[in-house]
Design an enzyme around this catalytic site. Structure first.
Site, PDB file in Angstrom:
ATOM      1  N   LYS A 144      -2.721   7.505   8.303  1.00 20.69           N
ATOM      2  CA  LYS A 144      -2.188   6.144   8.184  1.00 20.69           C
ATOM      3  C   LYS A 144      -0.917   5.944   9.008  1.00 20.69           C
ATOM      4  O   LYS A 144      -0.128   6.865   9.192  1.00 20.69           O
ATOM      5  CB  LYS A 144      -1.940   5.804   6.713  1.00 20.69           C
ATOM      6  CG  LYS A 144      -3.219   5.862   5.869  1.00 20.69           C
ATOM      7  CD  LYS A 144      -3.025   5.363   4.467  1.00 20.69           C
ATOM      8  CE  LYS A 144      -3.075   3.865   4.393  1.00 20.69           C
ATOM      9  NZ  LYS A 144      -3.122   3.376   2.987  1.00 20.69           N
ATOM     10  N   CYS A 162      22.453 -34.302  15.478  1.00 20.27           N
ATOM     11  CA  CYS A 162      22.471 -33.017  14.766  1.00 20.27           C
ATOM     12  C   CYS A 162      22.630 -31.903  15.790  1.00 20.27           C
ATOM     13  O   CYS A 162      21.777 -31.737  16.671  1.00 20.27           O
ATOM     14  CB  CYS A 162      21.188 -32.826  13.964  1.00 20.27           C
ATOM     15  SG  CYS A 162      21.071 -31.209  13.157  1.00 20.27           S
ATOM     16  N   GLU A 184     -11.894   7.039  14.763  1.00 23.82           N
ATOM     17  CA  GLU A 184     -12.139   5.596  14.831  1.00 23.82           C
ATOM     18  C   GLU A 184     -11.015   4.857  14.118  1.00 23.82           C
ATOM     19  O   GLU A 184     -10.109   5.466  13.554  1.00 23.82           O
ATOM     20  CB  GLU A 184     -13.505   5.265  14.224  1.00 23.82           C
ATOM     21  CG  GLU A 184     -13.710   5.794  12.818  1.00 23.82           C
ATOM     22  CD  GLU A 184     -15.186   5.816  12.416  1.00 23.82           C
ATOM     23  OE1 GLU A 184     -15.705   4.737  12.132  1.00 23.82           O
ATOM     24  OE2 GLU A 184     -15.778   6.919  12.378  1.00 23.82           O
ATOM     25  N   CYS A 201      24.427 -31.103   9.997  1.00 25.53           N
ATOM     26  CA  CYS A 201      25.104 -32.367  10.329  1.00 25.53           C
ATOM     27  C   CYS A 201      25.342 -33.270   9.124  1.00 25.53           C
ATOM     28  O   CYS A 201      26.019 -34.297   9.241  1.00 25.53           O
ATOM     29  CB  CYS A 201      24.317 -33.124  11.399  1.00 25.53           C
ATOM     30  SG  CYS A 201      22.754 -33.825  10.806  1.00 25.53           S
ATOM     31  N   ASP A 225       0.823  -1.206   0.000  1.00 26.79           N
ATOM     32  CA  ASP A 225       0.000   0.000   0.000  1.00 26.79           C
ATOM     33  C   ASP A 225       0.862   1.262   0.000  1.00 26.79           C
ATOM     34  O   ASP A 225       0.516   2.265  -0.632  1.00 26.79           O
ATOM     35  CB  ASP A 225      -0.913   0.016   1.230  1.00 26.79           C
ATOM     36  CG  ASP A 225      -2.029  -1.008   1.127  1.00 26.79           C
ATOM     37  OD1 ASP A 225      -2.192  -1.597   0.041  1.00 26.79           O
ATOM     38  OD2 ASP A 225      -2.733  -1.225   2.131  1.00 26.79           O
ATOM     39  N   ALA A 226       1.976   1.215   0.737  1.00 26.75           N
ATOM     40  CA  ALA A 226       2.832   2.399   0.837  1.00 26.75           C
ATOM     41  C   ALA A 226       3.378   2.809  -0.529  1.00 26.75           C
ATOM     42  O   ALA A 226       3.500   3.997  -0.839  1.00 26.75           O
ATOM     43  CB  ALA A 226       3.985   2.134   1.805  1.00 26.75           C
ATOM     44  N   LYS A 242      -9.087   2.631  11.311  1.00 34.14           N
ATOM     45  CA  LYS A 242      -9.134   2.394   9.863  1.00 34.14           C
ATOM     46  C   LYS A 242      -8.896   0.904   9.638  1.00 34.14           C
ATOM     47  O   LYS A 242      -7.757   0.432   9.654  1.00 34.14           O
ATOM     48  CB  LYS A 242      -8.101   3.225   9.112  1.00 34.14           C
ATOM     49  CG  LYS A 242      -8.241   3.091   7.601  1.00 34.14           C
ATOM     50  CD  LYS A 242      -7.249   3.951   6.850  1.00 34.14           C
ATOM     51  CE  LYS A 242      -7.485   3.847   5.349  1.00 34.14           C
ATOM     52  NZ  LYS A 242      -7.414   2.466   4.838  1.00 34.14           N
ATOM     53  N   TYR A 290       1.888   2.150  -3.460  1.00 30.66           N
ATOM     54  CA  TYR A 290       0.744   2.696  -4.199  1.00 30.66           C
ATOM     55  C   TYR A 290       0.503   4.152  -3.776  1.00 30.66           C
ATOM     56  O   TYR A 290       0.295   5.038  -4.617  1.00 30.66           O
ATOM     57  CB  TYR A 290      -0.503   1.852  -3.942  1.00 30.66           C
ATOM     58  CG  TYR A 290      -1.753   2.406  -4.590  1.00 30.66           C
ATOM     59  CD1 TYR A 290      -2.110   2.064  -5.892  1.00 30.66           C
ATOM     60  CD2 TYR A 290      -2.576   3.293  -3.898  1.00 30.66           C
ATOM     61  CE1 TYR A 290      -3.242   2.589  -6.490  1.00 30.66           C
ATOM     62  CE2 TYR A 290      -3.709   3.824  -4.485  1.00 30.66           C
ATOM     63  CZ  TYR A 290      -4.043   3.465  -5.780  1.00 30.66           C
ATOM     64  OH  TYR A 290      -5.166   3.993  -6.362  1.00 30.66           O
ATOM     65  N   ASP A 291       0.520   4.390  -2.454  1.00 27.51           N
ATOM     66  CA  ASP A 291       0.300   5.745  -1.947  1.00 27.51           C
ATOM     67  C   ASP A 291       1.367   6.706  -2.477  1.00 27.51           C
ATOM     68  O   ASP A 291       1.076   7.856  -2.816  1.00 27.51           O
ATOM     69  CB  ASP A 291       0.316   5.750  -0.414  1.00 27.51           C
ATOM     70  CG  ASP A 291      -0.878   5.021   0.183  1.00 27.51           C
ATOM     71  OD1 ASP A 291      -1.917   4.923  -0.499  1.00 27.51           O
ATOM     72  OD2 ASP A 291      -0.776   4.549   1.331  1.00 27.51           O
TER      73      ASP A 291
END
Length: 671
Positions: free
Chosen positions: A314, A432, A113, A411, A32-33, A115, A35-36
């Site tokens: 954001k 091992c 609120e 091993c 998303d970052a 997101k 795209y932003d």
């Protein structure tokens, strides 16, 4: 064509491509970052040359065209998206723009609120009855998902209460709690199904199934946050008032909603939510800030694709892009060989990430990953960073394939992959060094034998110097031998010896967990200890007898049976007991003599508790004769659901098992 025109064309083409992948295919290729960032770049260029803005520019619309596999629903009131801000300075600038437009010197009252990171939906009620539901789509036309939405238990099919409007369209977010997401992917890896990159993709993929029966099996939930159509009725004149009215009618609303009377109060809310983010139980990617007054909202109006009276603030991105420089293979305590990507270091959610788990060979094949690829990395909360997807459109020419080892990288023993399992394992066992180290680290860990002061570096040295081969060898260590380790003086060495002596007094459940039997976690170990009471009874139990324990099926029963059938394991247990490891004799609880609604019941806890810790709840339930299990099955009698309960709650509802909340549990504990 001018250079800026060419740049605008390329940016719009790139953004449309990624919008299609995100909104239509549920398979985003970039975080998303990113795209932003591209969208911000496009906005800045268009601001320089407004004469070059086109009607179909991504800045002028909301999403992508809907799939043709679903019927389409036209939104009578467009479903717009929100503009974003990414730092305090940008939010304060937004606050000032609102104040200036309102020509007011008084502080605006903001309603803040969460997101939610899910899928936006519109749900239409006529005379209180759910008649249709749609995705956002392109903001004007969405996909008809009515049949699928009707399967989501959080969404009422009929509203209750007084003064319900004749036509009411509510808007909100369908999302998948993290526990449900993990369960879906766990099942998919086991069965060869589709593994989702993140909860948002899983929610979208679940909601947009052509077969509603598939959607019904996914533990989707919903929070309401707005309204579209309103006919034949009234709503309060504030945003918070509307949310409270929705809740009164039976629509789920997030309890993290706060009124803020100043920009500073908004910033405090943002910081508090960011701090609590890892414990919410579901994904969010910021907070939404809205003018609370509907009259002021109307006065402020809209721009082309978003309201002027709201903004999404954001959080720092949980996904970033980087390159895979190499892949190494680690060996765990059960021999599981895990591929780990070595990355070009990148900041993700405020942390520098240079490694990411690749899980297993199937995951590498699913991703189509090659060394040298450009990839998207995700880090959420305390979860180990993982590769979400490969950016195929930017694959370098010099990539090379990842070759899974045929011999243990530690091993040299052969590796094997049992049919039906995704994990490849080293067959070397305790010869091992890696398995030996990890087994011993597990044995001394806090929730196992709890040997204070014996950290990973001490275990590494003890194994490398051949001082310790089995857990019993730990109790034979002397202060003199420990003093020879790096950074270990006489006093520290004696403290470790004292801690080992103290750890000898344990519980049967802790001892079983410390042994590191495959698939036996804390809850299963506690169940086995409570059911059999003594080590002798457990060691001689058959597979059928083991399956009578809550939470134990054929796979776990077989692992337990095989562990105790192995002579070397019985020998180590004998040595541990000879060194003085002990636990209290079992207290036999006669459930017939306990006057409690929990007596004799198999109980499962899910979600987070606010009144007491999970361990305290388990202890109090067990004291009242309950058998506390870790997963829901047909053997379960009762599920106690805390906040953000996920897949266990969904399974309980599917099986028709009684579910109570934390408040009811506390009431019954005191009954």
């Amino acid at each position: 064509m001018e250079p800026i025109e060419q740049q605008l064309t390329e940016l719009r083409t790139t953004l449309r491509h990624h919008e299609y992948l995100y909104h239509v295919m549920d398979a985003p290729e970039i975080p998303d970052a990113e795209y932003d960032r591209l969208m911000r770049e496009l906005r800045e260029l268009e601001a320089q040359r407004p004469d070059l803005i086109t009607p179909d520019s991504p800045t002028q619309r909301v999403g992508a065209a809907p799939l043709t596999a679903f019927n389409q629903i036209r939104h009578e009131v467009p479903m717009l998206s929100l503009d974003n801000v990414f730092d305090e300075e940008s939010f304060l600038a937004f606050n000032k723009r609102v104040q200036d437009r309102l020509k007011s010197t008084e502080n605006v009252i903001w309603c803040c609120e969460l997101k939610l990171d899910g899928l936006a939906v519109s749900i239409l009620y006529e005379n209180g009855v759910l008649v249709s539901a749609a995705t956002r789509g392109d903001g004007t036309t969405g996909e008809d998902i009515t049949s699928n939405v009707r399967t989501i238990r959080a969404i009422p099919l009929k509203l209750h209460g007084d003064n319900i409007p004749a036509r009411l369209e509510v808007r909100g977010e369908v999302f998948l709690p993290q526990a449900g997401f993990e369960k879906i992917n766990e099942d998919a890896r086991r069965t060869g199904g589709k593994v989702f990159a993140n909860p948002r993709n899983a929610a979208a993929g679940s909601l947009r199934q052509l077969d509603p029966r598939i959607t019904a099996k996914r533990p989707l939930t919903f929070f309401c946050y707005g309204v579209g159509i309103l006919e034949g009725g009234e709503l309060p004149d504030t945003h918070l008032g509307r949310l409270l009215q929705f809740k009164a009618w039976g629509l789920p609303v997030s309890d993290r909603v706060t009124l803020c009377d100043s920009p500073q109060a908004v910033l405090d809310f943002y910081r508090n939510v960011e701090k609590d983010r890892p414990t919410l139980g579901f994904d969010i990617d910021g907070v939404v800030i809205k003018v609370n007054s509907l009259a002021l909202q109307e006065q402020l109006g809209f721009v082309a694709r978003a309201p002027r009276w709201a903004v999404a603030f954001k959080f720092p991105a949980q996904e970033q892009m980087t390159f895979v420089r190499d892949v190494e293979f680690q060996v765990g305590r059960t021999g599981a060989i895990t591929p780990v990507a070595r990355l070009e270091p990148v900041q993700v959610a405020g942390v520098l990430v240079s490694n990411a788990t690749l899980h297993n060979a199937d995951e590498i094949e699913r991703l189509g990953l090659r060394i040298g690829d450009k990839v998207v990395i995700r880090r959420a909360g305390d979860v180990i960073p993982q590769v979400v997807n490969v950016v195929l459109s930017e694959r370098p020419e010099e990539t090379r394939p990842i070759v899974f080892p045929t011999h243990c990288p530690v091993c040299g023993s052969d590796v094997e992959r049992v049919e039906g399992e995704a994990v490849t394992r080293c067959t070397g066992g305790l010869i091992c060094g890696a398995q030996r180290k990890e087994s011993l680290k597990h044995f001394v860990s806090r929730r196992a034998m709890d040997v204070d002061g014996m950290g990973d570096k001490i275990i590494d040295q003890l194994v490398e110097r051949e001082y310790v081969h089995t857990p019993a060898d730990l109790f034979r260590l002397t202060a003199g031998k420990l003093t020879g380790l790096d950074r270990m003086g006489p006093k520290s060495a004696q403290n470790v010896v004292n801690a080992l002596e103290k750890a000898k007094a344990t519980t049967f459940a802790r001892f079983l967990y410390a042994l590191g039997i495959r698939e036996v976690g804390e809850a299963t170990a506690a169940g086995l200890a409570a059911y059999f009471g003594t080590l002798e009874a457990l060691q001689t139990a058959t597979i059928d007898e083991l399956q009578k324990v809550p939470d134990v099926g054929i796979v776990v029963a077989t692992h337990v049976f095989n562990f105790f059938a192995e002579e070397s394991n019985r020998d180590v247990i004998g040595q541990l007991l000879a060194e003085g490891v002990h636990w209290p004799a079992p207290v036999v609880i006669n459930v017939q003599e306990i006057d409690s609604p929990f007596a004799g019941k198999t109980v499962v806890l899910t979600g987070s508790l606010s009144q007491m810790s999970r361990d305290d709840a388990k202890a109090r339930l067990a004291a009242l004769g309950a058998k506390v299990a870790g997963s829901v099955s047909k053997k379960t009698d009762l599920v106690i659901a805390g906040e953000a309960a996920g897949s266990k709650l969904a399974k309980a509802q599917e099986l028709g098992i009684t579910v109570i909340d934390e408040a009811e549990m506390i009431r019954l504990l005191g009954a």
